[in-house]
Structure formats: C-alpha cells, structure tokens
Write a protein that holds these residues in place. Structure first.
Motif, PDB file in Angstrom:
ATOM      1  N   GLN A 197       0.831  -1.202   0.000  1.00  0.00           N
ATOM      2  CA  GLN A 197       0.000   0.000   0.000  1.00  0.00           C
ATOM      3  C   GLN A 197       0.870   1.258   0.000  1.00  0.00           C
ATOM      4  N   ARG A 239      -3.268   4.772   0.567  1.00  0.00           N
ATOM      5  CA  ARG A 239      -3.741   4.912   1.957  1.00  0.00           C
ATOM      6  C   ARG A 239      -4.744   6.045   2.069  1.00  0.00           C
ATOM      7  N   SER A 249      -8.089   5.201   0.576  1.00  0.00           N
ATOM      8  CA  SER A 249      -8.878   4.214   1.318  1.00  0.00           C
ATOM      9  C   SER A 249      -9.786   4.861   2.360  1.00  0.00           C
ATOM     10  N   PHE A 250      -9.530   6.130   2.699  1.00  0.00           N
ATOM     11  CA  PHE A 250     -10.377   6.847   3.661  1.00  0.00           C
ATOM     12  C   PHE A 250     -11.400   7.755   2.984  1.00  0.00           C
ATOM     13  N   VAL A 296      -9.569  -1.480  -1.639  1.00  0.00           N
ATOM     14  CA  VAL A 296      -8.542  -1.317  -0.619  1.00  0.00           C
ATOM     15  C   VAL A 296      -7.680  -2.573  -0.513  1.00  0.00           C
ATOM     16  N   CYS A 325      -6.329  -5.450   1.811  1.00  0.00           N
ATOM     17  CA  CYS A 325      -6.934  -6.067   2.996  1.00  0.00           C
ATOM     18  C   CYS A 325      -6.390  -7.474   3.232  1.00  0.00           C
ATOM     19  N   CYS A 330     -10.290  -3.158   7.391  1.00  0.00           N
ATOM     20  CA  CYS A 330      -9.184  -3.210   6.429  1.00  0.00           C
ATOM     21  C   CYS A 330      -8.230  -2.038   6.649  1.00  0.00           C
ATOM     22  N   THR A 331      -8.782  -0.841   6.799  1.00  0.00           N
ATOM     23  CA  THR A 331      -7.926   0.327   6.992  1.00  0.00           C
ATOM     24  C   THR A 331      -7.216   0.272   8.336  1.00  0.00           C
ATOM     25  N   ASN A 367      -4.315  -2.137   7.920  1.00  0.00           N
ATOM     26  CA  ASN A 367      -3.226  -1.531   7.167  1.00  0.00           C
ATOM     27  C   ASN A 367      -2.421  -0.550   8.011  1.00  0.00           C
ATOM     28  N   GLU A 368      -3.088   0.111   8.960  1.00  0.00           N
ATOM     29  CA  GLU A 368      -2.373   1.037   9.834  1.00  0.00           C
ATOM     30  C   GLU A 368      -1.415   0.296  10.779  1.00  0.00           C
ATOM     31  N   VAL A 421      -8.532   5.890  12.538  1.00  0.00           N
ATOM     32  CA  VAL A 421      -9.358   5.296  11.493  1.00  0.00           C
ATOM     33  C   VAL A 421     -10.809   5.747  11.634  1.00  0.00           C
TER      34      VAL A 421
END
Length: 470
Positions: free
Chosen positions: A180, A185, A188-189, A197, A199, A414-415, A418-419, A434
């Motif tokens: 990513q 990133r 994705s928000f 995204v 995941c 998912c987000t 990723n964080e 998030v």
C-alpha cells in the motif's frame, strides 16, 4: 614472739561472704573467657563458611518454589462445567483448571443513580433461547461494496523473495498485505459507494494457509466467535454461558499455529479427529506472514470478514480471556438493540491517542522512534488532540470486538489492519485515527469497561509468544 600455755590466742574474724565473693569473681572471669572464645569461634566460622550461609537458605527457598510450581499444571486446561451442554466425548479429556477466575458466570454490576445495575443487560434465558439472526434490511450506509486490491507479486519490494527472506529483511508490507502506497492509503479513507482497498490475502504465496477442510467449515458460518494463540502464547478456554440456540447457530473457531499445536500436545491436549477441542473448532494456520506474532494475531482479529466470507456477525475474544455469555444475546444487547454496526470497549485508563503513545513507550510495548513516526503522521493529517470525538471516547481496549459484517465495517477493519502493518502493532493508537478519517462514530457502540468485564473472565497472558525464526 614467745609462746606459752598461758598466752591468749587472738583470732581475727574473717567475713563469711569473702569465699562467695571470690567464687563469683572466678565464675565471671570464666564466663568472660568462654564468651570471648565463642566469639573467636564464630568469627572463624563466618570467615571460612560465609558462602554456605548464603547458599543454603537460597537453595531451600528455590526448592520450596519449585515444589509449589510443580503442583500446578504448566498449561491450563478448562472444562465445560457450568454450561448447558455435555462435554464432547470425542475430544481429548480436559484436565481441571486451577484459575480462580475460570468458569465464573456471576454478573458484573455498577451503580447508576444510586441503584446497582448489571453492566451487560442481556435478555432473560427464555428469550435468549428464542433469538435468531435477524433478516438483513436494505443498507442505508455510505459504502455499498468493498473490493480487495490485487497486484502483481513483483510490485512488492523483493516480491519474488521467499517468506523467510522477507522476514529476515523485517519487511512489514509483504506478499500477504500487498504494497500500500501513501496515495492508496489516503484514497482508502475517501468514503464512496464502491471502495477498493488492500486487505490482506492478496496473493496465494502470501502465507496464512488453512486446510481445505477448515476453509469449508468456516465458509458455512453465519455467526462466528473467534480467538487465536500463535507462538504457544496462551491456552484455550472453553466458552460458557451460551444457550442451546446459540450452540446450533454459532461457530466457535480458534486459530493456532504449529508452535502452539506442538506446545499443547506436550500436555496431552490434542485436536480431535473431528477438528475440535471441546466447543472450539481449532484451525491450524501454516506459513504465517509476519515474524512479529502480534501482527499475525491481527489477521483473525481484524479480518474476520475475509476468513468467514458468509458470516453476518462476528465476535472476537483475546486468547487471555474466556468468553462467558450467550453470543446471540450479546449481539442483541450491543448491536441490534443499539442499532450499531460495531461494538468495542472503551479504554479504562486513558482517553487520548497522544497520552496512550506515551504509555506505550513507557511500558516498552513499542520502540519510541516507531511511535514518533506514527504520531507525527497523525499530527500532519490533522488528528485532533481532543479526548472525545462527537461526544464519545475514542481510545479503545480491543480485547473484545463485536461487529456486523457490512461494507463500512469491513472497510474500517481493512484500513485499521493496514495502519498496524504500516506503523506499530499497538492497535489502540490507530483505531481512533481510522474512526476519525472514516467519520464512523455515529454507528459505533463504545461500551464501558464494566460491560467488557461482564463479557469475559480475564486470565491474563500465560506466557510470551515465541517469534518466528527467519
């Protein structure tokens, strides 16, 4: 001097006490000499044998501790007592558990306006037995579909390297997570109808491999209660307090790796031929994608929608806890009754991400430089230092997560995942960020700590998980 018979004899009287006084003086002298002799003797002993005086008491203490520990089982095994169902005879016998906190069903209470109330207000037993999974209504949420990004293995730095090579390079983004970028990133928000995204699970070569039999079982689950123990870290506590209805409708799945499986077999706790230990279906995962076992544990914790693709709801329970409530009753109390899509416990000690970052560093739970990189990015992105967002406490204690599988909660998870891959694995630091970026507070139930305590019996971590060898 002349003597004669007529002379007078003069006697000089001597005191009757004189012989006694002399005797006492002699006794005192002897005692003094004896005491000096003893002192000299003790001094010689101390000089010559002082090491023994230290070693012997220490050895005795160690012997006592060893005998005390030997009387306790090194691996804690819990039974199915206080549940409504008989023990599964096809599974290996479970030894008696010594935890004083195990198998407790007593409610946790608190005082509200001078009245003591139960923290988790479940329906009465007769209504719990009648609970069913509600028919899904048409979604009114801002995200209608989430697509999971697929990319070429060559797009990963060292993309054609083996997993062991990737681990040796301490690479966090890998063939499991995808690579990513910061631009991806940010996108994705940006909430919209269809989201794409990263995941996890993007490549078959990425690891976290599960047998076909276990995969088929998981695909049939409509409601899943899950936990995991990687690296031999914790024992498996049997769930209690469920209704007959929940036993028929809910899957209990525990994820182990091969290290945990071998550790449990050493104490004769083996997976049955049917794949179960008690009520848990034990899924042994092979080829874990991260050297950091905390990161491996985030996969079943955050990506349950990917592991249970047909599930409508899931409940995550950390391995340090025993789930002790009816899962359908918990969904009714925390999700259906409150019209929420996700329920998670508030943090008991702190409210601010920035305060939590200081505690994480102080307790050596992450490297200071890693935390600083993460917090600097959050400041740059504009994360406020407020202790509450939209009137709600944002900092969570994520040992229990109750969620409805919807596109927006799938996107949130998912987000979040990723964080923790990009920054630190301390998920408390990234969760408020998030939520803030997705503006998802309106449908999140941040329940108080006392509710979490009613949901589980907490035993704490038994032992430290072993890292994977590169």
């Amino acid at each position: 001097m002349f003597h004669n018979n007529n002379s007078l004899s003069v006697s000089i009287p001597v005191s009757d006490d004189e012989p006694d006084e002399l005797g006492r003086m002699r006794v005192r002298a002897r005692r003094k000499r004896k005491k000096l002799t003893h002192r000299r003797f003790l001094r010689k002993l101390l000089v010559r044998y002082w090491m023994l005086l230290i070693i012997i008491p220490t050895a005795c203490l160690l012997f006592f501790e060893a005998s005390r520990i030997a009387r306790k089982p090194s691996f804690n095994v819990n039974s199915d007592i206080q549940t409504r169902t008989p023990v599964d005879r096809s599974s290996p016998p479970l030894r008696k558990e010594t935890h004083s906190n195990l198998n407790r069903l007593d409610p946790t209470t608190h005082v509200v306006a001078g009245v003591r109330e139960r923290c988790l207000k479940l329906l009465p037993p007769e209504k719990l037995d009648q609970l069913d999974i509600p028919v899904e209504e048409e979604s009114r949420l801002p995200v209608g579909k989430v697509l999971y990004m697929s990319e070429s293995d060559l797009s990963i730095p060292g993309g054609n390297a083996t997993l062991s090579q990737l681990r040796a390079e301490d690479t966090r983004f890998n063939l499991f997570t995808g690579n990513q970028t910061f631009e991806q990133r940010d996108r994705s928000f940006e909430v919209k109808e269809t989201m794409m995204v990263h995941c996890g699970f993007y490549s078959e070569n990425g690891g976290f491999k599960i047998s076909d039999e276990d995969r088929s079982y998981m695909q049939e689950c409509k409601v899943a209660v899950s936990t995991c123990a990687f690296g031999g870290g914790d024992d498996l506590y049997q769930p209690i307090g469920m209704s007959e209805a929940s036993l028929k409708k809910v899957c209990y799945v525990a994820f182990w790796d091969e290290i945990t499986q071998k550790a449990q077999e050493l104490v004769e706790r083996r997976i049955g031929e049917d794949g179960f230990i008690g009520k848990w279906r034990v899924v042994v995962v092979r080829d874990l994608p991260f050297a950091d076992q905390r990161l491996n544990g985030k996969i079943p914790k955050m990506l349950s929608h990917r592991l249970f693709p047909q599930a409508k709801y899931s409940i995550w329970v950390d391995s340090k806890s025993q789930f002790r409530r009816d899962p359908l009753g918990v969904l009714e109390a925390l999700i259906w009754r409150t019209d929420s899509i996700l329920a998670i416990s508030e943090h008991g000690a702190r409210s601010s991400v920035y305060d939590e970052s200081k505690a994480v560093v102080k307790k050596n739970k992450a490297k200071p430089e890693e935390v600083e990189v993460q917090l600097n990015q959050y400041r740059k992105d504009g994360l406020p230092e407020d202790k509450r967002f939209n009137g709600k406490k944002a900092l969570c204690e994520a040992s229990v997560i109750v969620r409805k599988h919807t596109p927006i909660t799938n996107l949130l998870m998912c987000t979040w995942f990723n964080e923790v891959v990009r920054f630190t694995s301390r998920d408390q630091l990234s969760f408020p960020y998030v939520l803030w970026r997705l503006n998802a507070f309106k449908s999140i139930n941040m329940f108080p700590v006392c509710t979490r305590k009613d949901l589980v019996n907490s035993m704490g971590h038994i032992r430290k998980a072993k890292p994977l060898q590169s």
